[in-house]
Write an enzyme that holds these catalytic residues in place. Structure first.
Site, short mmCIF file in Angstrom:
data_model
loop_
_atom_site.label_atom_id
_atom_site.label_comp_id
_atom_site.label_asym_id
_atom_site.label_seq_id
_atom_site.Cartn_x
_atom_site.Cartn_y
_atom_site.Cartn_z
N SER A 28 0.86 -1.18 0.00
CA SER A 28 0.00 0.00 0.00
C SER A 28 0.89 1.22 0.00
O SER A 28 1.98 1.20 0.58
CB SER A 28 -0.90 0.05 1.24
N GLU A 39 -1.50 18.70 -5.81
CA GLU A 39 -2.87 18.70 -6.32
C GLU A 39 -3.79 17.79 -5.49
O GLU A 39 -4.98 17.79 -5.69
CB GLU A 39 -2.87 18.23 -7.78
N SER A 40 -3.27 16.99 -4.58
CA SER A 40 -3.97 16.14 -3.60
C SER A 40 -3.21 14.84 -3.36
O SER A 40 -2.22 14.84 -2.65
CB SER A 40 -5.43 15.89 -3.95
N HIS A 50 -3.28 0.17 -3.47
CA HIS A 50 -3.33 -0.99 -2.58
C HIS A 50 -3.30 -2.20 -3.50
O HIS A 50 -4.08 -2.27 -4.46
CB HIS A 50 -4.62 -1.00 -1.74
N CYS A 100 -7.55 18.37 -7.01
CA CYS A 100 -8.31 19.62 -6.97
C CYS A 100 -7.83 20.55 -8.09
O CYS A 100 -8.14 21.72 -8.08
CB CYS A 100 -8.13 20.35 -5.65
#
Length: 116
Positions: free
Chosen positions: A55, A62-63, A68, A83
């Protein structure tokens, strides 16, 4: 209608199990995917599970981009949240599908944070 961001949910099936269980490979692939999407990398972290699976998160300006893996099922779940109107999530998705040797890719997108 205006939204704060978009979240892409990607399911890769039929992937190469060895690659899905290699945290170094996954880290490099995710970094490259972020760069191909024109993201600005802030930080990253990857964890190897026992007996298998990886993971990880690439935090981007940008975020974020998360993965996973379930090598025993030849499957990876990837989330890309942005965003930014300039991030090219599709380029990251295409790259990850190819590099993980996925036989099948399903992508859905939802708008997040309705405003106005």
């Amino acid at each position: 209608m205006k939204f704060l961001g978009k979240q892409y949910m990607v399911e890769l099936q039929g992937c190469n199990a060895e690659l899905l269980d290699d945290p170094s490979f996954i880290g490099e692939a995710m970094t490259n995917a972020a760069l191909k999407a024109n993201a600005t990398i802030v930080q990253q972290f990857f964890h190897q599970f026992s007996p298998f699976g990886v993971s990880g998160t690439v935090v981007i300006a940008e975020s974020h981009i998360n993965i996973h893996t379930w090598p025993e099922h030849f499957y990876a779940a990837i989330d890309i949240f942005t965003c930014s109107d300039t991030l090219e999530a599709e380029k990251a998705i295409d790259y990850l599908k190819e590099i993980l040797e996925a036989r099948n890719c399903t992508t859905s997108m939802i708008n997040r944070g309705q405003i106005g």
